[in-house]
Design a protein around this motif. Structure first.
Motif, PDB file in Angstrom:
ATOM      1  N   TYR A 101       0.808  -1.223   0.000  1.00 18.19           N
ATOM      2  CA  TYR A 101       0.000   0.000   0.000  1.00 18.19           C
ATOM      3  C   TYR A 101       0.839   1.269   0.000  1.00 18.19           C
ATOM      4  CZ  TYR A 101      -3.395  -3.508   1.292  1.00 18.19           C
ATOM      5  OH  TYR A 101      -4.168  -4.634   1.294  1.00 18.19           O
ATOM      6  N   ASP A 102       0.448   2.207  -0.848  1.00 19.62           N
ATOM      7  CA  ASP A 102       1.088   3.519  -0.923  1.00 19.62           C
ATOM      8  C   ASP A 102       1.028   4.238   0.434  1.00 19.62           C
ATOM      9  OD1 ASP A 102       2.170   5.683  -2.684  1.00 19.62           O
ATOM     10  OD2 ASP A 102       0.396   6.699  -1.918  1.00 19.62           O
ATOM     11  N   THR A 103      -0.053   4.035   1.157  1.00 17.83           N
ATOM     12  CA  THR A 103      -0.185   4.698   2.466  1.00 17.83           C
ATOM     13  C   THR A 103       0.950   4.259   3.404  1.00 17.83           C
ATOM     14  OG1 THR A 103      -1.777   2.968   2.962  1.00 17.83           O
ATOM     15  CG2 THR A 103      -2.678   5.137   2.467  1.00 17.83           C
ATOM     16  N   ASP A 104       1.366   3.008   3.306  1.00 20.74           N
ATOM     17  CA  ASP A 104       2.471   2.535   4.158  1.00 20.74           C
ATOM     18  C   ASP A 104       3.812   3.115   3.700  1.00 20.74           C
ATOM     19  OD1 ASP A 104       0.937   1.157   5.959  1.00 20.74           O
ATOM     20  OD2 ASP A 104       1.063  -0.752   4.883  1.00 20.74           O
ATOM     21  N   VAL A 105       3.986   3.283   2.389  1.00 21.22           N
ATOM     22  CA  VAL A 105       5.236   3.909   1.904  1.00 21.22           C
ATOM     23  C   VAL A 105       5.299   5.344   2.431  1.00 21.22           C
ATOM     24  CG1 VAL A 105       6.629   4.496  -0.123  1.00 21.22           C
ATOM     25  CG2 VAL A 105       5.173   2.474  -0.174  1.00 21.22           C
ATOM     26  N   GLN A 106       4.155   6.007   2.414  1.00 22.59           N
ATOM     27  CA  GLN A 106       4.132   7.392   2.912  1.00 22.59           C
ATOM     28  C   GLN A 106       4.441   7.458   4.412  1.00 22.59           C
ATOM     29  OE1 GLN A 106       1.185  10.132   1.504  1.00 22.59           O
ATOM     30  NE2 GLN A 106       0.640   8.801  -0.201  1.00 22.59           N
ATOM     31  N   LYS A 107       3.946   6.463   5.178  1.00 23.47           N
ATOM     32  CA  LYS A 107       4.268   6.402   6.620  1.00 23.47           C
ATOM     33  C   LYS A 107       5.771   6.244   6.803  1.00 23.47           C
ATOM     34  CE  LYS A 107       0.125   4.202   8.423  1.00 23.47           C
ATOM     35  NZ  LYS A 107      -0.436   2.888   8.696  1.00 23.47           N
ATOM     36  N   MET A 108       6.366   5.398   5.968  1.00 22.46           N
ATOM     37  CA  MET A 108       7.823   5.181   6.053  1.00 22.46           C
ATOM     38  C   MET A 108       8.564   6.485   5.788  1.00 22.46           C
ATOM     39  SD  MET A 108       8.261   1.636   3.989  1.00 22.46           S
ATOM     40  CE  MET A 108       8.593   0.141   4.880  1.00 22.46           C
ATOM     41  N   MET A 109       8.107   7.200   4.779  1.00 19.99           N
ATOM     42  CA  MET A 109       8.773   8.452   4.405  1.00 19.99           C
ATOM     43  C   MET A 109       8.704   9.469   5.540  1.00 19.99           C
ATOM     44  SD  MET A 109       7.792   8.681   0.375  1.00 19.99           S
ATOM     45  CE  MET A 109       8.626   7.563  -0.778  1.00 19.99           C
ATOM     46  N   LYS A 110       7.568   9.500   6.218  1.00 15.82           N
ATOM     47  CA  LYS A 110       7.409  10.455   7.339  1.00 15.82           C
ATOM     48  C   LYS A 110       8.348  10.112   8.488  1.00 15.82           C
ATOM     49  CE  LYS A 110       2.873  12.487   6.826  1.00 15.82           C
ATOM     50  NZ  LYS A 110       1.935  11.601   6.105  1.00 15.82           N
ATOM     51  N   ALA A 111       8.540   8.799   8.734  1.00 17.19           N
ATOM     52  CA  ALA A 111       9.313   8.375   9.908  1.00 17.19           C
ATOM     53  C   ALA A 111      10.814   8.319   9.652  1.00 17.19           C
ATOM     54  CB  ALA A 111       8.829   6.998  10.365  1.00 17.19           C
ATOM     55  N   SER A 112      11.219   8.316   8.395  1.00 14.67           N
ATOM     56  CA  SER A 112      12.622   8.043   8.065  1.00 14.67           C
ATOM     57  C   SER A 112      13.512   9.275   8.144  1.00 14.67           C
ATOM     58  CB  SER A 112      12.698   7.459   6.647  1.00 14.67           C
ATOM     59  OG  SER A 112      14.036   7.213   6.303  1.00 14.67           O
ATOM     60  N   ARG A 113      14.741   9.065   8.595  1.00  8.32           N
ATOM     61  CA  ARG A 113      15.758  10.128   8.586  1.00  8.32           C
ATOM     62  C   ARG A 113      16.517  10.152   7.270  1.00  8.32           C
ATOM     63  NH1 ARG A 113      19.290  10.151  14.007  1.00  8.32           N
ATOM     64  NH2 ARG A 113      17.661  10.822  15.429  1.00  8.32           N
ATOM     65  N   VAL A 114      16.357   9.090   6.456  1.00  3.27           N
ATOM     66  CA  VAL A 114      17.118   8.990   5.197  1.00  3.27           C
ATOM     67  C   VAL A 114      16.133   8.842   4.034  1.00  3.27           C
ATOM     68  CG1 VAL A 114      19.122   7.953   6.348  1.00  3.27           C
ATOM     69  CG2 VAL A 114      17.369   6.468   5.345  1.00  3.27           C
ATOM     70  N   PRO A 115      16.601   9.052   2.793  1.00  3.74           N
ATOM     71  CA  PRO A 115      15.684   8.944   1.654  1.00  3.74           C
ATOM     72  C   PRO A 115      15.023   7.572   1.533  1.00  3.74           C
ATOM     73  CG  PRO A 115      17.784   9.916   0.987  1.00  3.74           C
ATOM     74  CD  PRO A 115      17.969   9.436   2.387  1.00  3.74           C
ATOM     75  N   VAL A 116      13.745   7.588   1.202  1.00  2.00           N
ATOM     76  CA  VAL A 116      12.998   6.340   0.960  1.00  2.00           C
ATOM     77  C   VAL A 116      12.551   6.324  -0.502  1.00  2.00           C
ATOM     78  CG1 VAL A 116      10.929   4.998   1.554  1.00  2.00           C
ATOM     79  CG2 VAL A 116      12.179   6.217   3.357  1.00  2.00           C
ATOM     80  N   ILE A 117      12.770   5.195  -1.155  1.00  2.00           N
ATOM     81  CA  ILE A 117      12.403   5.030  -2.568  1.00  2.00           C
ATOM     82  C   ILE A 117      11.211   4.073  -2.647  1.00  2.00           C
ATOM     83  CG2 ILE A 117      13.194   4.141  -4.809  1.00  2.00           C
ATOM     84  CD1 ILE A 117      16.136   4.614  -3.613  1.00  2.00           C
TER      85      ILE A 117
END
Ligand code: CP
Length: 303
Positions: A101-117
């Motif tokens: 799910y795209d919603t989970d990728v977006q959650k990862m992006m919010k929580a991450s200190r480094v770039p998420v692809i």
């Protein structure tokens, strides 16, 4: 900076990324030590061949290290995604995630200190489309003005393809008798419409007539392909989509290159004669996933 889709990219940004990929492909030795001492985590909630291989080999060839993380054998499967990302992003320099799910990728992006692809979710597949644009530029010398026809279910790949083509001045026609509602993105469709470079039709023969590239994708998303609960829908789709198969008969009189993002379901969305025709660039397109991955790492990770 993260890579979720191409919404934050101008056409110029996107073409610069294509050119970077082509430059890295031509001069691999120049980049051999770029990421010495750096690590990328590759997380997979879904199956993959190309995305896993290309990002893993890309990081190795850029001098860094890639960790394959299978969602099911880690505590990602048990814990809160954001907590796990808070931890993971303190130990690696970049994260590539293939999620349901795209919603989970977006959650990862919010929580991450480094770039998420985004390594392909239910809405977008940007690293694939970068490889597709590299292939178009290699074959045609330029992107602007190229005519690409996508024949298949409107899905995550279609969204990113529409973005990638219209932003770089390519013309795209989609022939999609089925629209996967889980992938609907009104912003992409509305901007594509405004660009005047996207049209949709069900007249597949007319669409293919003056195409430079004809492209297809699976009719069934990978997570459903062998799911018995999806069997009825699968049969329905096969019946509806069969007249839209890319095959020698459809391509008669056309000089278009044949593209497919793989994995291929032979005899369904594309026939063996089209896959193996002299105009097929399918394996080159898949090979270009490596240069797509390298360009994305180079853009996102500060060396
Ligand atoms: N096209 C693509 O993303 O291939 P994989 O699913 O094998 O990674």
């Amino acid at each position: 900076m993260h890579l979720l889709n191409f919404k934050e990219f101008s056409g110029k940004d996107l073409e610069a990324l294509v050119d970077l990929a082509i430059e890295v492909k031509s001069n691999p030795n120049k980049y051999l030590r770029t990421f010495e001492g750096k690590s990328a985590a590759l997380i997979f909630q879904k199956t993959s061949t190309r995305t896993r291989v290309s990002f893993e080999v890309a990081m190795t060839q850029l001098g860094g290290h890639a960790l394959y993380i299978d969602w099911r054998t880690t505590n990602f499967a048990l814990a809160d995604i954001s907590d796990e990302l808070q931890y993971l992003s303190r130990n690696v320099d970049c994260i590539m995630a293939r999620m349901l799910y795209d919603t989970d990728v977006q959650k990862m992006m919010k929580a991450s200190r480094v770039p998420v692809i985004n390594g392909c979710d239910d809405m977008y597949h940007p690293s694939q489309i970068l490889a597709d644009l590299i292939t178009v530029k290699e074959k045609r010398g330029k992107l602007k003005g190229a005519k690409l026809v996508y024949i298949g279910v409107h899905n995550n790949v279609t969204n990113s393809l529409i973005e990638g083509c219209t932003k770089t001045g390519m013309k795209i026609t989609t022939v999609s008798p089925i629209f996967n509602e889980a992938a609907r993105d009104e912003q992409i469709l509305s901007e594509a419409k405004q660009s005047g470079l996207w049209e949709s039709t069900l007249d597949v023969k007319a669409a293919v007539k003056d195409a430079d590239f004809v492209y297809t994708d699976t009719w069934i998303d990978m997570e459903f392909f062998t799911d018995p609960k999806f069997e009825t829908e699968k049969e329905k789709r096969i019946k509806l989509m069969m007249p839209y198969q890319i095959n020698a008969e459809l391509l008669k009189g056309s000089d278009a290159y044949v593209m497919h993002d793989m994995p291929i379901h032979r005899g369904y969305e594309i026939s063996a004669d089209a896959i193996e025709s002299p105009k097929s660039v399918i394996y080159e397109q898949a090979e270009n996933r490596l240069y797509s991955a390298k360009a994305i790492f180079l853009k996102l990770i500060n060396p």
